[in-house]
Design a protein around this motif. Structure first.
Motif, PDB file in Angstrom:
ATOM      1  N   ASP A 193      38.972  48.907  38.349  1.00  0.00           N
ATOM      2  CA  ASP A 193      39.238  48.376  39.692  1.00  0.00           C
ATOM      3  C   ASP A 193      40.424  49.084  40.336  1.00  0.00           C
ATOM      4  O   ASP A 193      40.391  49.430  41.511  1.00  0.00           O
ATOM      5  CB  ASP A 193      39.504  46.871  39.636  1.00  0.00           C
ATOM      6  CG  ASP A 193      38.283  46.060  39.247  1.00  0.00           C
ATOM      7  OD1 ASP A 193      37.157  46.607  39.288  1.00  0.00           O
ATOM      8  OD2 ASP A 193      38.452  44.879  38.878  1.00  0.00           O
ATOM      9  N   PHE A 194      41.479  49.298  39.552  1.00  0.00           N
ATOM     10  CA  PHE A 194      42.656  49.989  40.077  1.00  0.00           C
ATOM     11  C   PHE A 194      42.298  51.407  40.514  1.00  0.00           C
ATOM     12  O   PHE A 194      42.702  51.857  41.582  1.00  0.00           O
ATOM     13  CB  PHE A 194      43.781  50.038  39.028  1.00  0.00           C
ATOM     14  CG  PHE A 194      44.940  50.868  39.487  1.00  0.00           C
ATOM     15  CD1 PHE A 194      45.889  50.327  40.340  1.00  0.00           C
ATOM     16  CD2 PHE A 194      45.069  52.189  39.097  1.00  0.00           C
ATOM     17  CE1 PHE A 194      46.945  51.096  40.798  1.00  0.00           C
ATOM     18  CE2 PHE A 194      46.124  52.970  39.549  1.00  0.00           C
ATOM     19  CZ  PHE A 194      47.069  52.423  40.404  1.00  0.00           C
ATOM     20  N   THR A 195      41.536  52.113  39.674  1.00  0.00           N
ATOM     21  CA  THR A 195      41.137  53.492  39.992  1.00  0.00           C
ATOM     22  C   THR A 195      40.382  53.542  41.308  1.00  0.00           C
ATOM     23  O   THR A 195      40.658  54.394  42.162  1.00  0.00           O
ATOM     24  CB  THR A 195      40.260  54.066  38.861  1.00  0.00           C
ATOM     25  OG1 THR A 195      41.001  54.046  37.642  1.00  0.00           O
ATOM     26  CG2 THR A 195      39.815  55.483  39.176  1.00  0.00           C
ATOM     27  N   LEU A 196      39.443  52.640  41.485  1.00  0.00           N
ATOM     28  CA  LEU A 196      38.646  52.601  42.710  1.00  0.00           C
ATOM     29  C   LEU A 196      39.529  52.368  43.932  1.00  0.00           C
ATOM     30  O   LEU A 196      39.469  53.117  44.909  1.00  0.00           O
ATOM     31  CB  LEU A 196      37.581  51.509  42.596  1.00  0.00           C
ATOM     32  CG  LEU A 196      36.630  51.375  43.773  1.00  0.00           C
ATOM     33  CD1 LEU A 196      35.713  52.592  43.857  1.00  0.00           C
ATOM     34  CD2 LEU A 196      35.802  50.107  43.628  1.00  0.00           C
ATOM     35  N   THR A 197      40.358  51.355  43.873  1.00  0.00           N
ATOM     36  CA  THR A 197      41.215  51.010  45.016  1.00  0.00           C
ATOM     37  C   THR A 197      42.217  52.109  45.315  1.00  0.00           C
ATOM     38  O   THR A 197      42.392  52.501  46.472  1.00  0.00           O
ATOM     39  CB  THR A 197      41.945  49.675  44.733  1.00  0.00           C
ATOM     40  OG1 THR A 197      40.965  48.674  44.482  1.00  0.00           O
ATOM     41  CG2 THR A 197      42.812  49.268  45.906  1.00  0.00           C
ATOM     42  N   MET A 198      42.873  52.624  44.288  1.00  0.00           N
ATOM     43  CA  MET A 198      43.866  53.673  44.484  1.00  0.00           C
ATOM     44  C   MET A 198      43.226  54.926  45.082  1.00  0.00           C
ATOM     45  O   MET A 198      43.755  55.519  46.010  1.00  0.00           O
ATOM     46  CB  MET A 198      44.543  53.985  43.144  1.00  0.00           C
ATOM     47  CG  MET A 198      45.721  54.942  43.210  1.00  0.00           C
ATOM     48  SD  MET A 198      45.318  56.694  43.084  1.00  0.00           S
ATOM     49  CE  MET A 198      44.275  56.766  41.658  1.00  0.00           C
TER      50      MET A 198
END
Length: 172
Positions: A28-33
């Motif tokens: 999720d972090f990878t996608l958002t970042m």
């Protein structure tokens, strides 16, 4: 809240326990970042999600014993590139050196050309190699392996709002 507007590299490091439970959070972090800070399109954000998932799974499964940690570092150069590195602890049941990983990777890429590798063991050669421009393997000074990948932002990889306009073709 708006992401910071900067042309300087943004470096974010995250330490995770060697438990697959925590991988959904890093995905999720990878996608958002990626969507908010790099200039890459949504399609590329989803691809990076798969790349990070593969690298982290490998670090947990092969390079780090239960109860240890892995470190994921993102270095985003806005409008230019995204670099991701994953460091395992070197304590896993199937740990490899950088030299061994280079050889395994080379063999996987060669096999991908001529045969189906099955459902397991193809992530580096298929997912990671195809969706990044650079991949390297380094031995970590404290033991363990560093796998580093980098993708350069090309016009075709940009968000639609940031890509240059396509020239109109007249049929006169």
């Amino acid at each position: 809240m708006e992401p910071p507007k900067t042309d300087k590299p943004v470096k974010i490091s995250i330490t995770l326990p060697t438990d697959a439970y925590f991988l959904s959070g890093i995905r999720d972090f990878t996608l958002t970042m990626t969507k908010n800070m790099t200039g890459f399109s949504d399609q590329w954000a989803f691809r990076f999600q798969s790349v990070v998932d593969e690298l982290c799974n490998n670090a947990i499964e092969h390079g780090s014993a239960e109860g240890k940690e892995i470190v994921i570092t993102f270095i985003g150069q806005p409008g230019e590139s995204l670099e991701i590195s994953v460091v395992d602890s070197g304590t896993g049941p199937n740990k490899y050196t950088a030299a061994e990983m280079k050889e395994i990777f080379k063999e996987q890429q060669q096999k991908m050309q001529t045969q189906f590798l099955g459902l397991r063991g193809r992530g580096l050669a298929k997912i990671v190699a195809e969706w990044t421009d650079e991949i390297s393997f380094e031995d970590h000074e404290k033991g363990g392996l560093i796998v580093r990948v980098k993708k350069y932002l090309r016009d075709s990889d940009k968000k639609p709002s940031e890509a240059p306009p396509v020239a109109a073709v007249s049929s006169a």
